[in-house]
Design a protein around this motif. Structure first.
Motif, PDB file in Angstrom:
ATOM      1  N   SER A 165      44.808  -1.306  59.950  1.00  0.00           N
ATOM      2  CA  SER A 165      44.610  -0.781  58.598  1.00  0.00           C
ATOM      3  C   SER A 165      45.571   0.362  58.287  1.00  0.00           C
ATOM      4  O   SER A 165      45.811   0.678  57.113  1.00  0.00           O
ATOM      5  N   SER A 166      46.138   0.974  59.321  1.00  0.00           N
ATOM      6  CA  SER A 166      47.092   2.068  59.107  1.00  0.00           C
ATOM      7  C   SER A 166      48.402   1.586  58.488  1.00  0.00           C
ATOM      8  O   SER A 166      49.228   2.408  58.072  1.00  0.00           O
ATOM      9  N   LEU A 167      48.591   0.267  58.413  1.00  0.00           N
ATOM     10  CA  LEU A 167      49.810  -0.284  57.818  1.00  0.00           C
ATOM     11  C   LEU A 167      49.584  -0.865  56.424  1.00  0.00           C
ATOM     12  O   LEU A 167      50.510  -1.397  55.813  1.00  0.00           O
ATOM     13  N   GLU A 192      60.490  -4.554  54.648  1.00  0.00           N
ATOM     14  CA  GLU A 192      59.063  -4.320  54.867  1.00  0.00           C
ATOM     15  C   GLU A 192      58.708  -4.376  56.351  1.00  0.00           C
ATOM     16  O   GLU A 192      57.903  -3.565  56.840  1.00  0.00           O
ATOM     17  N   LEU A 193      59.295  -5.326  57.080  1.00  0.00           N
ATOM     18  CA  LEU A 193      59.012  -5.419  58.510  1.00  0.00           C
ATOM     19  C   LEU A 193      59.561  -4.209  59.252  1.00  0.00           C
ATOM     20  O   LEU A 193      58.900  -3.635  60.130  1.00  0.00           O
ATOM     21  N   ALA A 361      49.113  -6.072  54.905  1.00  0.00           N
ATOM     22  CA  ALA A 361      50.339  -5.415  55.366  1.00  0.00           C
ATOM     23  C   ALA A 361      51.535  -6.003  54.619  1.00  0.00           C
ATOM     24  O   ALA A 361      51.718  -7.225  54.594  1.00  0.00           O
ATOM     25  N   PRO A 362      52.366  -5.192  54.006  1.00  0.00           N
ATOM     26  CA  PRO A 362      53.523  -5.711  53.250  1.00  0.00           C
ATOM     27  C   PRO A 362      54.449  -6.584  54.090  1.00  0.00           C
ATOM     28  O   PRO A 362      55.076  -7.512  53.575  1.00  0.00           O
ATOM     29  N   SER A 363      54.531  -6.306  55.386  1.00  0.00           N
ATOM     30  CA  SER A 363      55.457  -7.035  56.249  1.00  0.00           C
ATOM     31  C   SER A 363      55.144  -8.523  56.321  1.00  0.00           C
ATOM     32  O   SER A 363      56.050  -9.361  56.391  1.00  0.00           O
ATOM     33  N   SER A 366      56.432 -10.398  53.262  1.00  0.00           N
ATOM     34  CA  SER A 366      57.893 -10.512  53.235  1.00  0.00           C
ATOM     35  C   SER A 366      58.376 -11.601  54.186  1.00  0.00           C
ATOM     36  O   SER A 366      59.335 -12.330  53.885  1.00  0.00           O
ATOM     37  N   TRP A 367      57.715 -11.731  55.321  1.00  0.00           N
ATOM     38  CA  TRP A 367      58.053 -12.776  56.298  1.00  0.00           C
ATOM     39  C   TRP A 367      57.749 -14.157  55.728  1.00  0.00           C
ATOM     40  O   TRP A 367      58.573 -15.078  55.791  1.00  0.00           O
ATOM     41  N   GLU A 368      56.585 -14.300  55.116  1.00  0.00           N
ATOM     42  CA  GLU A 368      56.187 -15.583  54.541  1.00  0.00           C
ATOM     43  C   GLU A 368      57.120 -15.999  53.407  1.00  0.00           C
ATOM     44  O   GLU A 368      57.487 -17.182  53.287  1.00  0.00           O
ATOM     45  N   GLU A 369      57.517 -15.049  52.597  1.00  0.00           N
ATOM     46  CA  GLU A 369      58.398 -15.372  51.463  1.00  0.00           C
ATOM     47  C   GLU A 369      59.742 -15.922  51.931  1.00  0.00           C
ATOM     48  O   GLU A 369      60.290 -16.861  51.329  1.00  0.00           O
TER      49      GLU A 369
END
Length: 607
Positions: A165-167, A192-193, A361-363, A366-369
């Protein structure tokens, strides 16, 4: 007169010795961090800033082969508190709270009964009904300082600063440079990653500071020389493909144990050394009892690695994955000192199934996109694709577990050895994870799954054998899977239908249509999935899945929602039912509600 004087003298001596004897018993302090694998300086991570833990490791025993039993908190914590393997208890699914058998005590109870003051600050999350009498104190204010003078203690402090949750919210300023952060080969270098990884290292640095404060507090209290200190993480983590996943990044955890000089004899090696012994969370409860010289109960399934009751090193470390939040999956893993073997029983499901909590998590987004845009290489794309039935990794040569050796003839003997070890382990402890959770839910209303598995009603051998056929991706098993649909055991029928889904087999249409009227919802839903995925009868499949949303069984609803999420626009008849579920207030856990909201969102976007 002589006898009376002797009696008085013995009484005085006994009274005088009692406090000293109590004081000589070791205190035990557990400091537990959340969601981190071995990303510490003492484990060789040069990017990590963990000076307190590194100094602590220099004067302690550092275990290089320590593993959580599950790559997520609640099932792993169930292992820790019971000393038992959750698939033998029916507690493998995330936050399912199925009952344990009556004889199972949360192990701090044994310490309380022996005079210890037990405290927990503050996370429990034990994945089974709580036993509040395991603790003298359990709250965010709990502390060993409240014990009686001279009373030994067992204290747990949970550091949640590194939790995933910290991310969820990106921080504007970071100490660790995102442009210098080391990325694993499966993660593309999106902004993002890189940011999430750097922010995670910042959180690990703060966790290290919190650890240091707890250690200093122990010294300030004058207790360091009487206290054995454990530091470990509750599972791996935390960015996508670590926590919840069966790789080193999800299961390999740091474990550092410090024994003061007066208790050094309770370890088989010296402080300041590194142990390569295989250790899992199954071993923690027996080890604490062994350290304080309390007899380890026979029902515990691990073995002590410290203390007077040490057991020989096990040849393997076993791990498992069941349902993670609102997404259904099932895998088992075996680790020795060189290889990790993974058996995927639902290989038709991709690794990266959408999980509402993980996707915060934003990362991850971004990976999925990038995958959807076709901009990833093969290693980075694998997470978004269906799984093989078996995976084998040489951990020394491939620490990130990206090169699957299961089909390499050079590793055939190792594959067969670890495959056999997995089968024998599951059979030994009557792994109930092969029972669909919708059925587990009903059984658990009447009896703990552990007791059910030993009642003569659980046909483990036949069910597990059918699951092997179902998940093997071998077309030659098609007729056997069709035959399984007529078995008297609903779990066998479930795996028969699931196997036809895995194979996307055109055969078995009539048997699957018949199974749509099965008395067990889990079987009806599995048959509907097969009919939909194979295209044999999508209309009947969606009708069955829509009807399942009316079930009183939340895990039948969840199973149906997982399948409907594959249907796109075809899910239209189920949308009113999904809307009703999404509008409910959760009675305990909201996984069917989460899945319903995901289905509604995906359906909206499919138009």
């Amino acid at each position: 007169m002589y006898k009376l004087t002797l009696t008085i003298l013995l009484a005085v001596l006994t009274a005088a010795m009692s406090p000293a004897t109590a004081q000589d018993r070791p205190n035990i302090l557990w400091i537990v961090s959340e969601d981190n694998t071995v990303l510490l300086g003492s484990y060789g991570d040069q990017f990590a800033t963990t000076p307190n833990l590194d100094q602590f490791a220099a004067g302690s025993i550092r275990y290089k082969n320590a593993f959580s039993t599950a790559p997520v908190c609640a099932p792993s914590r169930n292992t820790l508190i019971t000393g038992m393997y959750p698939p033998s208890l029916g507690t493998e699914h995330m936050r399912s709270v199925y009952p344990s058998p009556a004889f199972v005590k949360f192990f701090p109870k044994y310490l309380r009964e022996a005079g210890y003051y037990t405290t927990n600050n503050a996370k429990k999350d034990y994945n089974t009904p709580d036993q509040t009498d395991a603790w003298d104190e359990s709250s965010n204010k709990a502390t060993y300082k409240n014990r009686k003078p001279g009373q030994p203690f067992f204290a747990v402090f949970n550091l949640n600063v590194s939790h995933e949750s910290s991310l969820h919210e990106p921080l504007p300023a970071l100490k660790h440079d995102p442009e210098k952060v080391p990325l694993p080969p499966y993660h593309p270098a999106t902004p993002e990653l890189k940011h999430d990884w750097a922010q995670y290292y910042d959180k690990l640095e703060e966790m290290d500071r919190q650890f240091g404060r707890l250690l200093q507090e122990l010294k300030d209290e004058g207790l360091a020389e009487n206290t054995i200190v454990f530091y470990y993480a509750d599972n791996g983590g935390v960015l996508a493909r670590s926590k919840r996943f069966m790789y080193e990044s999800g299961l390999h955890v740091p474990l550092i144990v410090h024994l003061p000089p007066k208790y050094a004899h309770l370890a088989s090696q010296k402080s300041g050394t590194v142990s390569d012994r295989l250790v899992t969370f199954l071993d923690f409860a027996p080890t604490v009892l062994s350290l304080v010289d309390i007899k380890v109960p026979e029902y515990m399934q691990g073995g002590a690695f410290l203390g007077k009751q040490q057991k020989p090193e096990p040849p393997y470390a076993f791990g498992f994955r069941g349902r993670m939040d609102e997404r259904i999956d099932m895998s088992r893993s075996v680790r020795d000192k060189k290889f990790r073997y993974i058996r995927n029983y639902l290989p038709n499901k991709i690794y990266g199934q959408y999980l509402e909590y993980l996707w915060r998590a934003p990362s991850v987004k971004s990976w999925e996109e990038l995958y959807k845009a076709g901009k990833l290489n093969a290693v980075q794309s694998k997470f978004w694709e269906a799984k093989p039935a078996e995976e084998l990794f040489d951990v020394d040569a491939d620490p990130h577990n990206i090169k699957n050796l299961a089909d390499d003839p050079k590793y055939k003997k190792d594959l067969e050895r670890l495959r056999k070890a997995n089968a024998e382990w599951m059979a030994k402890y009557k792994d109930v994870g092969f029972i669909p959770e919708a059925i587990i839910y009903e059984i658990a209303k009447k009896t703990p799954l552990y007791d059910y598995a030993r009642s003569g009603q659980y046909n483990f051998g036949k069910i597990a054998a059918t699951a092997d056929l179902a998940s093997s991706r071998t077309a030659a098993h098609t007729q056997a899977l069709i035959k399984a649909l007529a078995d008297t055991d609903p779990s066998v029928r479930y795996w028969g239908a699931t196997g036809l889904t895995v194979l996307k087999a055109a055969a078995g249409k009539d048997a699957l249509r018949k199974a749509l009227k099965d008395p067990e919802p889990a079987v009806r839903i599995a048959a509907a999935e097969a009919l939909y995925v194979t295209g044999a009868d999508k209309t009947a499949a969606v009708a069955t899945l829509t009807d399942a949303l009316k079930s009183d069984n939340p895990y039948a609803r969840l199973q149906a929602l997982n399948v409907l999420d594959l249907a796109g626009k075809d899910a239209a008849p189920a949308i009113p039912g999904a809307e009703q579920i999404a509008a409910q207030k959760p009675e305990m856990f909201d996984y069917d509600i989460r899945a319903a909201k995901v289905l509604l969102n995906n359906f909206k976007n499919s138009k």
